[in-house]
Motif scaffolding. Sequence first.
Motif, PDB file in Angstrom:
ATOM      1  N   GLY A  67     -38.463  72.222  14.722  1.00 32.19           N
ATOM      2  CA  GLY A  67     -38.447  72.064  13.269  1.00 32.19           C
ATOM      3  C   GLY A  67     -37.319  72.762  12.546  1.00 32.19           C
ATOM      4  O   GLY A  67     -37.334  72.875  11.327  1.00 32.19           O
ATOM      5  N   VAL A  68     -36.305  73.217  13.304  1.00 35.33           N
ATOM      6  CA  VAL A  68     -35.169  73.915  12.700  1.00 35.33           C
ATOM      7  C   VAL A  68     -33.875  73.253  13.165  1.00 35.33           C
ATOM      8  O   VAL A  68     -33.671  73.045  14.369  1.00 35.33           O
ATOM      9  CB  VAL A  68     -35.153  75.406  13.108  1.00 35.33           C
ATOM     10  CG1 VAL A  68     -33.942  76.119  12.528  1.00 35.33           C
ATOM     11  CG2 VAL A  68     -36.437  76.085  12.670  1.00 35.33           C
ATOM     12  N   ALA A  69     -32.996  72.934  12.222  1.00 25.72           N
ATOM     13  CA  ALA A  69     -31.682  72.402  12.564  1.00 25.72           C
ATOM     14  C   ALA A  69     -30.805  73.564  13.022  1.00 25.72           C
ATOM     15  O   ALA A  69     -30.599  74.525  12.284  1.00 25.72           O
ATOM     16  CB  ALA A  69     -31.063  71.710  11.361  1.00 25.72           C
ATOM     17  N   LEU A  70     -30.324  73.469  14.257  1.00 24.29           N
ATOM     18  CA  LEU A  70     -29.536  74.562  14.829  1.00 24.29           C
ATOM     19  C   LEU A  70     -28.047  74.425  14.578  1.00 24.29           C
ATOM     20  O   LEU A  70     -27.352  75.425  14.423  1.00 24.29           O
ATOM     21  CB  LEU A  70     -29.781  74.643  16.337  1.00 24.29           C
ATOM     22  CG  LEU A  70     -31.215  74.890  16.759  1.00 24.29           C
ATOM     23  CD1 LEU A  70     -31.318  74.855  18.273  1.00 24.29           C
ATOM     24  CD2 LEU A  70     -31.710  76.211  16.215  1.00 24.29           C
ATOM     25  N   SER A  71     -27.535  73.188  14.571  1.00 28.73           N
ATOM     26  CA  SER A  71     -26.093  73.006  14.380  1.00 28.73           C
ATOM     27  C   SER A  71     -25.786  71.574  13.988  1.00 28.73           C
ATOM     28  O   SER A  71     -26.591  70.672  14.164  1.00 28.73           O
ATOM     29  CB  SER A  71     -25.325  73.373  15.649  1.00 28.73           C
ATOM     30  OG  SER A  71     -25.661  72.493  16.690  1.00 28.73           O
ATOM     31  N   HIS A  72     -24.573  71.415  13.452  1.00 27.17           N
ATOM     32  CA  HIS A  72     -24.014  70.094  13.149  1.00 27.17           C
ATOM     33  C   HIS A  72     -23.277  69.592  14.378  1.00 27.17           C
ATOM     34  O   HIS A  72     -22.692  70.373  15.120  1.00 27.17           O
ATOM     35  CB  HIS A  72     -22.935  70.196  12.051  1.00 27.17           C
ATOM     36  CG  HIS A  72     -23.448  70.281  10.684  1.00 27.17           C
ATOM     37  ND1 HIS A  72     -23.719  71.457  10.058  1.00 27.17           N
ATOM     38  CD2 HIS A  72     -23.702  69.301   9.774  1.00 27.17           C
ATOM     39  CE1 HIS A  72     -24.127  71.219   8.823  1.00 27.17           C
ATOM     40  NE2 HIS A  72     -24.134  69.923   8.629  1.00 27.17           N
ATOM     41  N   LEU A  73     -23.247  68.280  14.546  1.00 26.19           N
ATOM     42  CA  LEU A  73     -22.309  67.664  15.466  1.00 26.19           C
ATOM     43  C   LEU A  73     -21.189  67.117  14.604  1.00 26.19           C
ATOM     44  O   LEU A  73     -21.455  66.412  13.630  1.00 26.19           O
ATOM     45  CB  LEU A  73     -22.959  66.532  16.258  1.00 26.19           C
ATOM     46  CG  LEU A  73     -23.970  66.955  17.301  1.00 26.19           C
ATOM     47  CD1 LEU A  73     -24.533  65.726  18.004  1.00 26.19           C
ATOM     48  CD2 LEU A  73     -23.346  67.880  18.311  1.00 26.19           C
TER      49      LEU A  73
END
Length: 89
Positions: free
Chosen positions: A75-81
């Motif tokens: 449920g947590v966005a860790l990074s952008h691609l």
Amino acid sequence: MTTLTAPTDLSELGACTLDDDGCAVCGDNAVPVRVLAASGPGQVTVEDRTGTRAEVATAFTPSARPGDVLLVTAGVALSHLPAPEAAQP
């Protein structure tokens, strides 16, 4: 080191989905998702490759915008691609 870029088709990034993202305790898998909309302070609505939608926290990715591809676990966005054009030398 290989730079991973955001493909048009999220299935190119693996088999994990928001419904089956591996181990929630150790977070050994991240799910590639596309941001659909901001859904509140520090949250966005995302969609995985199967069309499953969820709200995820963006404490680590505060600049996330609609259309961005993020890696999400528990449920947590860790990074952008990065977008493919941004990864060109």
